[in-house]
Write a protein that holds these residues in place. Structure first.
Motif, PDB file in Angstrom:
ATOM      1  N   TYR B 126       0.815  -1.012   0.054  1.00 49.19           N
ATOM      2  CA  TYR B 126       0.033   0.103  -0.201  1.00 49.19           C
ATOM      3  C   TYR B 126       0.633   1.012   0.160  1.00 49.19           C
ATOM      4  N   ARG B 127       1.935   1.384   1.130  1.00 49.99           N
ATOM      5  CA  ARG B 127       2.553   2.430   1.055  1.00 49.99           C
ATOM      6  C   ARG B 127       3.564   2.524  -0.144  1.00 49.99           C
ATOM      7  N   ASP B 128       3.408   1.377  -1.604  1.00 48.35           N
ATOM      8  CA  ASP B 128       4.370   1.704  -2.820  1.00 48.35           C
ATOM      9  C   ASP B 128       3.419   2.069  -3.422  1.00 48.35           C
ATOM     10  N   ILE B 129       2.737   1.726  -3.485  1.00 49.83           N
ATOM     11  CA  ILE B 129       1.575   2.014  -4.631  1.00 49.83           C
ATOM     12  C   ILE B 129       1.720   3.786  -3.892  1.00 49.83           C
ATOM     13  N   ILE B 130       1.201   4.190  -3.041  1.00 54.51           N
ATOM     14  CA  ILE B 130       1.183   5.625  -2.933  1.00 54.51           C
ATOM     15  C   ILE B 130       2.019   6.100  -2.397  1.00 54.51           C
ATOM     16  N   SER B 131       3.220   6.080  -2.708  1.00 48.59           N
ATOM     17  CA  SER B 131       4.177   6.435  -3.371  1.00 48.59           C
ATOM     18  C   SER B 131       4.270   6.886  -4.680  1.00 48.59           C
ATOM     19  N   LYS B 132       3.867   6.406  -5.057  1.00 46.71           N
ATOM     20  CA  LYS B 132       3.583   6.306  -6.283  1.00 46.71           C
ATOM     21  C   LYS B 132       2.840   6.691  -6.939  1.00 46.71           C
TER      22      LYS B 132
END
Lengths: 215, 215
Positions: B126-132
């Motif tokens: 979830y954090r990776d997606i939001i970061s992107k």
């Protein structure tokens, strides 16, 4: 009378510690009695059964939190101050009783039927506070007029609870209450730039208004 | 081989139904076997024990959700579209399997040690997606440059989960996935007017940046 209140509180505190460590379902009256340093039978002088302990904890927590929240909101002058105080109080009340936080955050989902009534009260109280703060902010011209309070309540409550859960799960090693300020900033400002905010506009479909307008 | 996969899925589906109805702790292998229409012993051909069923459910759910979320994000062109698609997929995946939603939302808090690994993976994803999405939105000039992704993730995830919990607790009588649009609007625009946004500014204390900057 005083001694009885002490013993009641002593058992309740012990029970919440046991629930936090083992989960409500896996905890027994004997474990609670041992933790509290009383005989098993003593528990039944104050509580009907294990379910009753959880329900009474929820009822007292709801009452305590409710008066803390209203007090915090009253102490703020402006809508933004009130919102900040509310969120600070929310974070602070759980930071000051980590076992209560673990039980409260966890068991609400699982013992839903058991704690339905106090949870409903807590939810209504939260909505009433947010309504009041939003209405004041709209009067002051700092909060938008086109908001659906039901969804704003979920935005704020959900984000705050997620921050509390992170604190619980990462070993409670940072100052939880200090997160109030950056959270309020995010609620007020959102994550968009002015360009982004203009691009997305604000159109809510009618069935959404029906669902979240007044809940 | 195909038949084995079917039976595995049949037992898993039955287990999640039993967990959703009774809670994980109060469920037994016999109840699961009965629900699945198999002998108790058959369960142990596919799972080590009851804990293993929950862990495997979490692992599969994490994998399934992860590929659904990435797919949804890939299908969007702009950052705002990607954010909308992510939240829509999040709501939709739980709407389409209510028992999974109940177990997933509830047991994560209570069986924390047991499901720590898949939960950690889900959280990282979830954090990776939001970061992107945030990085793209910053490039496009529609998302602010001064955000702490760790806190934005909690804002979005917390609000979406609160909306899912509301749906679960109110008898699942409204279209959950339709809430994606008003949620994205709130994330981007925030609840403040321009006057309110100017008044509150954006100052994050250093220890907050330390805490949420990279988590």
């Amino acid at each position: 009378m005083k001694r009885n209140t002490d013993k009641y509180q002593q058992i309740l505190t012990a029970a919440i510690k046991v629930f936090a460590e083992r989960g409500f379902s896996q905890s027994t009256i004997s474990q609670i009695a041992q933790e509290a340093g009383v005989a098993d039978g003593t528990i039944y002088l104050y509580f009907k059964n294990k379910d009753d302990i959880l329900v009474q904890f929820y009822e007292r927590m709801t009452e305590h939190v409710s008066s803390r929240f209203w007090e915090a909101v009253e102490e703020g002058q402006t809508a933004v101050e009130k919102l900040h105080n509310l969120i600070h109080a929310h974070l602070d009340v759980f930071q000051s009783q980590p076992n209560g936080a673990i039980v409260y955050q966890g068991e609400t989902h699982l013992q839903w039927r058991l704690v339905q009534e106090p949870t409903r009260k807590m939810s209504k109280m939260y909505r009433d506070i947010i309504s009041k703060v939003v209405a004041l902010g709209q009067q002051e011209g700092v909060i938008r007029n086109d908001l659906y309070v039901g969804l704003v309540k979920r935005l704020i409550n959900g984000a705050v609870e997620e921050v509390i859960n992170t604190w619980i799960h990462t070993g409670r090693d940072h100052d939880l209450a200090a997160m109030a300020e950056p959270l309020v900033e995010l609620f007020i400002n959102g994550i968009g730039t002015r360009k982004g905010q203009q691009a997305i506009g604000n159109q809510a479909p009618q069935d959404f208004i029906d669902q979240y307008g007044d809940t």
